[in-house]
Design an enzyme around this catalytic site. Sequence first.
Site, mmCIF file in Angstrom:
data_model
loop_
_atom_site.group_PDB
_atom_site.id
_atom_site.type_symbol
_atom_site.label_atom_id
_atom_site.label_comp_id
_atom_site.label_asym_id
_atom_site.label_seq_id
_atom_site.Cartn_x
_atom_site.Cartn_y
_atom_site.Cartn_z
ATOM 1 N N HIS A 120 8.374 -8.887 6.708
ATOM 2 C CA HIS A 120 9.352 -8.149 7.039
ATOM 3 C C HIS A 120 9.246 -7.566 8.108
ATOM 4 C CE1 HIS A 120 11.866 -4.634 6.458
ATOM 5 N NE2 HIS A 120 10.967 -3.946 6.323
ATOM 6 N N GLU A 148 20.440 -24.032 19.111
ATOM 7 C CA GLU A 148 19.504 -24.781 18.031
ATOM 8 C C GLU A 148 19.236 -24.014 16.846
ATOM 9 O OE1 GLU A 148 16.100 -26.430 20.201
ATOM 10 O OE2 GLU A 148 17.539 -27.245 21.692
ATOM 11 N N HIS A 206 11.300 -4.746 11.192
ATOM 12 C CA HIS A 206 12.370 -4.103 11.703
ATOM 13 C C HIS A 206 13.150 -4.527 13.187
ATOM 14 C CE1 HIS A 206 10.900 -0.334 9.189
ATOM 15 N NE2 HIS A 206 11.272 -1.416 8.342
ATOM 16 N N GLU A 224 6.087 -2.133 -0.333
ATOM 17 C CA GLU A 224 7.112 -3.328 -0.443
ATOM 18 C C GLU A 224 6.201 -4.596 -1.352
ATOM 19 O OE1 GLU A 224 10.274 -3.423 0.045
ATOM 20 O OE2 GLU A 224 10.520 -2.092 1.830
ATOM 21 N N HIS A 228 18.372 -1.903 7.922
ATOM 22 C CA HIS A 228 16.963 -1.852 7.784
ATOM 23 C C HIS A 228 15.958 -2.930 8.445
ATOM 24 C CE1 HIS A 228 13.292 -1.269 4.693
ATOM 25 N NE2 HIS A 228 13.023 -1.480 5.686
HETATM 26 P P1 13P Z 1 5.097 0.169 4.346
HETATM 27 O O1 13P Z 1 4.399 0.983 5.287
HETATM 28 O O2 13P Z 1 4.655 0.728 2.858
HETATM 29 O O3 13P Z 1 4.525 -1.328 4.324
HETATM 30 O O4 13P Z 1 6.329 0.349 4.493
HETATM 31 C C1 13P Z 1 7.058 -0.180 5.692
HETATM 32 C C2 13P Z 1 8.374 -0.616 5.470
HETATM 33 O O5 13P Z 1 8.950 -1.342 6.399
HETATM 34 C C3 13P Z 1 9.028 -0.433 4.312
HETATM 35 O O6 13P Z 1 10.414 -1.258 4.290
HETATM 36 ZN ZN ZN Z 2 10.894 -1.627 6.366
#
Ligand code: 13P
Ligand code: ZN
Length: 286
Positions: free
Chosen positions: A142, A172, A144, A118, A213
């Site tokens: 980022h 809040e 999950h 990413e 995602h």
């Molecule tokens: P990477 O291992 O390349 O960082 O990818 C993980 C991910 O969450 C892609 O959205």
């Molecule tokens: Zn991801």
Amino acid sequence: MNNIFGVKVMEDYIRMCHDGVRQGWHERNGGNLTYRMKEEEVAECRPYFKREPGQWVKMGVKAENLKGEYFISTGSGKFLQNVGLEPQNSICIVEINEAGDSYRIVWGLENGGRPTSEFPTHFMNHSVRKRVTGGANRVIYHAHTPYVIALTYVLPLKSEVFTRMLWKSATECCVVFPGGVGVVPWMVPGGAQIAKATCALMEKYDAAIWAFHGLFVSGPDFDTAFGLMHTIEKAAQIASIALAATGGKPPRQVITDENLRDIGRDFGVTLNEEILNYASDDDLYC
Ligand code: 13P
Ligand code: ZN
């Protein structure tokens, strides 16, 4: 201090990866973190840089305002749970060239590898956030986050709907993200399309949900970015529990729009008016 891990910025970066793992946001190689380093932090780390930096690698994207910058990045395919155990094999520092279109690894990923897949998305979003925050923004993260992902299966994929649901899930929240949260429809990860779509939202939001995602946030420092991720995910958790309990029907009582305005006034934050004025909460429930 006799190695790079004694440098505060590296300590803080590694701790943030660990904090995300503790929350359960980083199964396998899920998630990634990049940080735009300050000049003095680069100077502190430079004694530990490789004697021979890696090859320049074209990113397929370009940003004038990131020429010559240095970023700490998680490695692609690397597990965030290993960052604390084997940082030298899990993360890297990259230098951006004078054209602003290529990187090279100057430290880390000793067993080989490259920055997160990413990275072009992070890079373009760093460019936007650096510009719109006058240079204050340094972190892109980022993760999950399971409850945010769950909500993308049940709510309309609109920024106004998600923001209103999250603001109304804990008192809040609207103070932590008064500007709201963007929503990107499902797209293939790591590509130019998701980079562009996220950039368009990051012009006005500091967080964007990626449907089915996860979540993508920005901030001036590790604590603020992590806190934003945490607050949004916790609000999504509360919303998911309440929606499951009512079968998706409106709950018995809610935080009203007037309540939101009262919080904004008393906490001295300006809530996004477009979202406050969004027609109704009909889209939030079945
Ligand atoms: P990477 O291992 O390349 O960082 O990818 C993980 C991910 O969450 C892609 O959205
Ligand atoms: Zn991801």
